[in-house]
Design a protein around this motif. Structure first.
Motif, PDB file in Angstrom:
ATOM      1  N   THR A  38       0.835  -1.197   0.000  1.00  0.00           N
ATOM      2  CA  THR A  38       0.000   0.000   0.000  1.00  0.00           C
ATOM      3  C   THR A  38       0.870   1.248   0.000  1.00  0.00           C
ATOM      4  O   THR A  38       1.854   1.325   0.741  1.00  0.00           O
ATOM      5  N   ALA A  39       0.504   2.213  -0.810  1.00  0.00           N
ATOM      6  CA  ALA A  39       1.252   3.468  -0.873  1.00  0.00           C
ATOM      7  C   ALA A  39       1.085   4.241   0.431  1.00  0.00           C
ATOM      8  O   ALA A  39      -0.035   4.420   0.908  1.00  0.00           O
ATOM      9  N   THR A  96       0.947   7.494   2.977  1.00  0.00           N
ATOM     10  CA  THR A  96       0.393   8.842   2.865  1.00  0.00           C
ATOM     11  C   THR A  96       1.507   9.873   2.985  1.00  0.00           C
ATOM     12  O   THR A  96       2.633   9.553   3.415  1.00  0.00           O
ATOM     13  N   THR A 154       4.072  11.881  -4.176  1.00  0.00           N
ATOM     14  CA  THR A 154       2.842  11.698  -3.404  1.00  0.00           C
ATOM     15  C   THR A 154       2.193  13.045  -3.100  1.00  0.00           C
ATOM     16  O   THR A 154       0.965  13.179  -3.148  1.00  0.00           O
TER      17      THR A 154
END
Length: 155
Positions: A2-3, A5, A90
């Motif tokens: 999962t990327a 935050t 991001t």
């Protein structure tokens, strides 16, 4: 995978500040990365720099000159923004944008893809960059983070 935050990446960068960064530390960091990559049969290239000086470079089986080009592009993002290449990309995505178009930087020279991380010394700031290329961007980033954690644990 999962990327992370923006907040997680900011915390990670603060947590991974080093007490110092010598030539020997660069060698240890590069060696940790090579050992981790070999354990996983990861076809990566590794680069460790302090300022403009390359202190460590290795290219493992399966990597190519393309990986060196990616290293340069990702490292330039770290040098320009003083943040990990994944964090920069991001941030752009979190604002609904794209680094490639919204940064107005040359895509042949800059890549906000995971795998390059600033080498930060507590009290001194960013002094260099460590970069991995050859895996998907989140895995490149995670490999660098794991190596920095191991370097800090042995510091």
């Amino acid at each position: 995978m999962t990327a992370p935050t923006v907040a997680e990446l900011v915390e990670q960068q603060a947590r991974l500040a080093l007490p110092r960064f010598t030539h020997d530390d660069a060698w240890r960091l590069g060696t940790i990365l090579v050992d981790l990559a070999r354990e996983r049969n990861a076809p990566v290239a590794v680069d460790v720099r302090r300022g403009a000086q390359q202190l460590f470079h290795a290219a493992l089986p399966g990597s190519s000159a393309d990986n060196d080009a990616w290293i340069d592009r990702k490292r330039r993002v770290v040098e320009r923004y003083a943040e990990s290449s994944l964090l920069v990309g991001t941030r752009f995505r979190a604002k609904g944008g794209s680094f490639d178009t919204d940064s107005r930087l040359d895509r042949d020279r800059y890549a906000a893809h995971g795998g390059s991380f600033p080498i930060t010394v507590a009290g001194a700031g960013v002094v260099g960059a460590v970069t991995v290329s050859g895996l998907p961007q989140l895995e490149d980033h995670a490999l660098v983070v794991e190596a920095l954690e191991r370097l800090l644990a042995g510091a």
